[in-house]
Design an enzyme around this catalytic site. Sequence first.
Site, PDB file in Angstrom:
ATOM      1  N   LYS A   1     -42.561 -25.438   7.190  1.00 38.49           N
ATOM      2  CA  LYS A   1     -42.378 -25.556   5.727  1.00 38.49           C
ATOM      3  C   LYS A   1     -41.976 -26.910   5.154  1.00 38.49           C
ATOM      4  CE  LYS A   1     -37.839 -23.588   5.864  1.00 38.49           C
ATOM      5  NZ  LYS A   1     -36.923 -22.373   5.849  1.00 38.49           N
TER       6      LYS A   1
ATOM      7  N   TYR B   1     -23.853 -52.741  -5.740  1.00 40.78           N
ATOM      8  CA  TYR B   1     -23.637 -52.270  -6.898  1.00 40.78           C
ATOM      9  C   TYR B   1     -22.072 -51.886  -6.859  1.00 40.78           C
ATOM     10  CZ  TYR B   1     -28.555 -52.128  -8.254  1.00 40.78           C
ATOM     11  OH  TYR B   1     -29.885 -52.095  -8.415  1.00 40.78           O
TER      12      TYR B   1
HETATM   13  C1  LIG Z   1     -36.449 -22.087   6.967  1.00 42.02           C
HETATM   14  C2  LIG Z   1     -36.600 -20.553   7.593  1.00 42.02           C
HETATM   15  C3  LIG Z   1     -36.521 -20.283   8.850  1.00 42.02           C
HETATM   16  C4  LIG Z   1     -36.365 -21.363  10.018  1.00 42.02           C
HETATM   17  O1  LIG Z   1     -34.983 -21.772  10.036  1.00 42.02           O
HETATM   18  P1  LIG Z   1     -34.311 -22.577  11.056  1.00 42.02           P
HETATM   19  O2  LIG Z   1     -32.957 -22.784  11.036  1.00 42.02           O
HETATM   20  O3  LIG Z   1     -34.843 -24.032  10.780  1.00 42.02           O
HETATM   21  O4  LIG Z   1     -34.794 -22.145  12.597  1.00 42.02           O
HETATM   22  C5  LIG Z   1     -36.484 -19.156   9.402  1.00 42.02           C
HETATM   23  N1  LIG Z   1     -36.991 -18.048   8.533  1.00 42.02           N
HETATM   24  C6  LIG Z   1     -36.863 -18.419   6.972  1.00 42.02           C
HETATM   25  C7  LIG Z   1     -36.896 -17.171   6.180  1.00 42.02           C
HETATM   26  C8  LIG Z   1     -36.652 -19.628   6.410  1.00 42.02           C
HETATM   27  O5  LIG Z   1     -36.694 -19.736   5.211  1.00 42.02           O
END
Ligand SMILES: *Cc1c(COP(=O)(O)O)cnc(C)c1O
Length: 377
Positions: free
Chosen positions: A34, A264
């Site tokens: 993702k 800044y």
């Molecule tokens: C992002 C996510 C993962 C992966 O989690 P990590 O901590 O990056 O291993 C697994 N399951 C769900 C539902 C997630 O949203």
Amino acid sequence: MIRAEAVVDLDAIAHNIAVLQGIAPDSELMVVVKADAYGHGAIPVARQARESGINWLGVALPSEALELRSSGDLGRILAWLWAPGDLDIDACVAQSVDLSVSSTWALAEVAASAQAAGTVARIHLKIDTGLSRNGCTLADWPELVTAVRAARDAGLIEVEAFWTHFANADVADDPYVLVQFEKFSAATAVAESLGVEAPHLHLANSAGVIGYSAARTSIVRTGISVYGLSAGVVAGAVPVVPAMTLHSRLAMVKTIPVGTGVSYGTSWLAPNDARIGLVPIGYADGIPRAASARGKVLVAGTLAPILGRVAMDQFVVDLSDHPTDIAAGAEVTVFGPGAHGEWTADDWAEATETIGYEIVTRLGVRVPRRYRGASWA
Ligand SMILES: *Cc1c(COP(=O)(O)O)cnc(C)c1O
């Protein structure tokens, strides 16, 4: 490399997958890609995962699953987060993407898509065992399961898995994790008593896989550890390697006179004549503004601290400890595996009070990604 570049080492991804598979030899890894593979590039990472023998990819959004399909990926993909009316559900069902269902509205949408496509949709039923995000509460569970049974009996859906997500798996021996296990078992027992079973169970993220042997079920969902970053306190002993290195180059080197302000707000005033370098990436590229006066980058083998505020496109570093022949064009390593003294993404996270996940996923679209590794042609 002109201004900035993130180099992603696909051999490191393959190595990390092998490390995780070694921890959970009886589980199928679902490699989570993702958010553009946590900023690393979903399509190249997915391709590497498939070459490493990975059966499952996981994404949050239906659109992310379709992007993988468009790249030619024909393997199993699960997408788990959408809102009512998502226009990509039809295409996901037609293209054999597994979808998570937590509510009767989602079930109805998936079933309608299956009906329209003349196919059977595969769903993963999500149980809220205490994270309180997605997932069906135990109170609503019998009603959802009953509706699922009807849709299954009508030939519209097939239940592939029961699943849940932990809140505290990054903490060792956390009692809340045990509560979540118990609620999960209770829910699957209720489903079975109502005549709905599933071939797979999945609960664990990276931290869950590493820290909780009971969570190494038939599928585990690993994200952050695939990218070689910390999954929390349980993860210290796991020999994963950060896959991404963020490079830049100095755009200017000069000496400013004592008393001159930097960036800044002039929050840093040169206490002496000072040798400074300009790094031409900023918060629009993903450098946290919270790293102002805190972050450090590697310039020619030596760490150079950020002076003053990080701006949208650039920040300034102190070169007073560096050889005087450093000039514009000198290579800057913002973060990487740490093998040459550079900070890791986890170091940036610690300095800015966030997590490594945020450091890599926030990397902006102006930073080109380049790939290396044995399988990359
Ligand atoms: C992002 C996510 C993962 C992966 O989690 P990590 O901590 O990056 O291993 C697994 N399951 C769900 C539902 C997630 O949203």
